[in-house]
Design an enzyme around this catalytic site. Structure first.
Site, mmCIF file in Angstrom:
data_model
loop_
_atom_site.group_PDB
_atom_site.id
_atom_site.type_symbol
_atom_site.label_atom_id
_atom_site.label_comp_id
_atom_site.label_asym_id
_atom_site.label_seq_id
_atom_site.Cartn_x
_atom_site.Cartn_y
_atom_site.Cartn_z
ATOM 1 N N GLU A 109 0.896 -0.323 -5.020
ATOM 2 C CA GLU A 109 0.014 0.792 -5.328
ATOM 3 C C GLU A 109 0.854 2.057 -5.523
ATOM 4 O O GLU A 109 1.395 2.605 -4.565
ATOM 5 C CB GLU A 109 -0.995 1.003 -4.195
ATOM 6 C CG GLU A 109 -1.942 2.165 -4.453
ATOM 7 C CD GLU A 109 -2.564 2.715 -3.183
ATOM 8 O OE1 GLU A 109 -3.773 2.983 -3.203
ATOM 9 O OE2 GLU A 109 -1.837 2.888 -2.183
ATOM 10 N N ASP A 160 -10.256 2.330 -2.716
ATOM 11 C CA ASP A 160 -10.012 3.771 -2.640
ATOM 12 C C ASP A 160 -10.830 4.536 -3.670
ATOM 13 O O ASP A 160 -11.494 5.527 -3.349
ATOM 14 C CB ASP A 160 -8.529 4.074 -2.868
ATOM 15 C CG ASP A 160 -7.653 3.698 -1.688
ATOM 16 O OD1 ASP A 160 -8.084 3.917 -0.539
ATOM 17 O OD2 ASP A 160 -6.543 3.188 -1.910
ATOM 18 N N ASP A 211 0.830 -1.194 0.000
ATOM 19 C CA ASP A 211 0.000 0.000 0.000
ATOM 20 C C ASP A 211 0.875 1.258 0.000
ATOM 21 O O ASP A 211 1.953 1.277 0.602
ATOM 22 C CB ASP A 211 -0.894 -0.011 1.236
ATOM 23 C CG ASP A 211 -1.973 1.049 1.185
ATOM 24 O OD1 ASP A 211 -2.696 1.114 0.173
ATOM 25 O OD2 ASP A 211 -2.100 1.812 2.159
#
Length: 290
Positions: free
Chosen positions: A92, A176, A67
């Site tokens: 990410e 998200d 992340d």
């Protein structure tokens, strides 16, 4: 992590700038939600690696999602990859597309997708990256009625899948962008066209739980997934774009299936007579070779 952990964080203030310590400014972006962990500290490296290996062997995890991976050097990701050797890993790296003076994304997003490929290379080529370039361009193309955006200047896909297919995870939305946070949600009336694109094209497509279970799209998405599996479409498959007009996009993948999205339906002249409709829906059709 046992004991006094204050030495294992760079600063107790969440918004401390970690750029000076790692000297990798191009990869470091501040995150105000938590203190910065000192990943150069060997204790941190060892105990985090031990914990990751524990959840892999004892709990049954077989892959990692890194992340906010632009918040620390790819050398750190590479270290944890080497220490834990997961079956699969994805990072990410979410940056905005470049925009023009008209408020729309620029046609050329090559710099955006190359940042993703450079991260994968820097990590050692063993991890994948979420294809935010494809997500952004595909969404803009469908919203604006500008499907010509789906072919780059070299005649291929404009996202990361146009440069590095096998290390790419494509998606329509994630937790998200869509779901409950909705920071960049795919328009609900275009979602299935998004899945037609990612489930027929190269890369490793991912499906968000919400669309599959909560939106009533399970049957349509499952049909697309089965067409992909049946025809052996893989991350490394080849794309031949047959049309990229404002209202029509047509592409042949491995010359086994042909996918069409967009409101225009006059696409029959692009489809050979030995192809038959495998599935269709609102503004999309997928044909497969007989």
């Amino acid at each position: 992590m046992a004991g006094d952990v204050r030495k294992e964080i760079c600063e107790e203030q969440p918004n401390f700038d970690y750029q000076i310590q790692l000297k990798k400014k191009q990869w470091l972006v501040d995150f105000n939600g938590a203190p910065d962990i000192d990943h150069l500290n060997t204790r941190v490296q060892g105990e985090l690696s031990d914990w990751m290996n524990w959840i892999k062997t004892e709990i049954g995890f077989d892959g990692w999602r890194f992340d906010f991976a632009k918040g620390y050097s790819p050398d750190i990701t590479k270290l944890y990859m080497g220490n834990t050797r997961p079956e699969f890993a994805v990072g990410e790296i979410w940056n905005p597309l470049s925009f023009g003076s008209d408020g729309k994304p620029n046609y050329d997003q090559d710099g955006h997708r190359r940042e993703l490929t450079e991260w994968v290379k820097a990590v050692g080529g063993s991890a994948t990256a979420f294809d935010f370039t494809t997500k952004g361009i595909l969404q803009a193309a469908l919203v604006e009625g500008e499907l010509w955006r789906l072919k780059d200047s070299n005649g291929g896909p404009p996202g990361m899948i146009g440069l590095m297919q096998e290390n790419v995870v494509t998606f329509v939305d994630n937790h998200d962008t869509g779901s409950t946070q909705k920071r960049l949600p795919f328009p609900s009336d275009k979602v299935m066209q998004g899945y037609v694109y990612i489930l027929t094209h190269p890369g490793i497509p991912s499906i968000i739980y919400d669309h599959f279970f909560d939106w009533g799209l399970k049957e349509e998405i499952s049909k697309l997934a089965m067409i992909r599996i049946k025809n052996g479409i893989r991350a490394s498959s080849t794309v031949r774009i047959l049309a990229s007009d404002p209202d029509l996009y047509v592409a042949a993948i491995d010359d086994k299936i042909i996918a069409k999205i967009g409101p225009r339906y006059e696409a029959g002249h692009l489809v050979p007579t030995n192809f038959r409709i495998a599935t269709c829906g609102n503004d999309y059709v997928v044909w497969e070779k007989q």
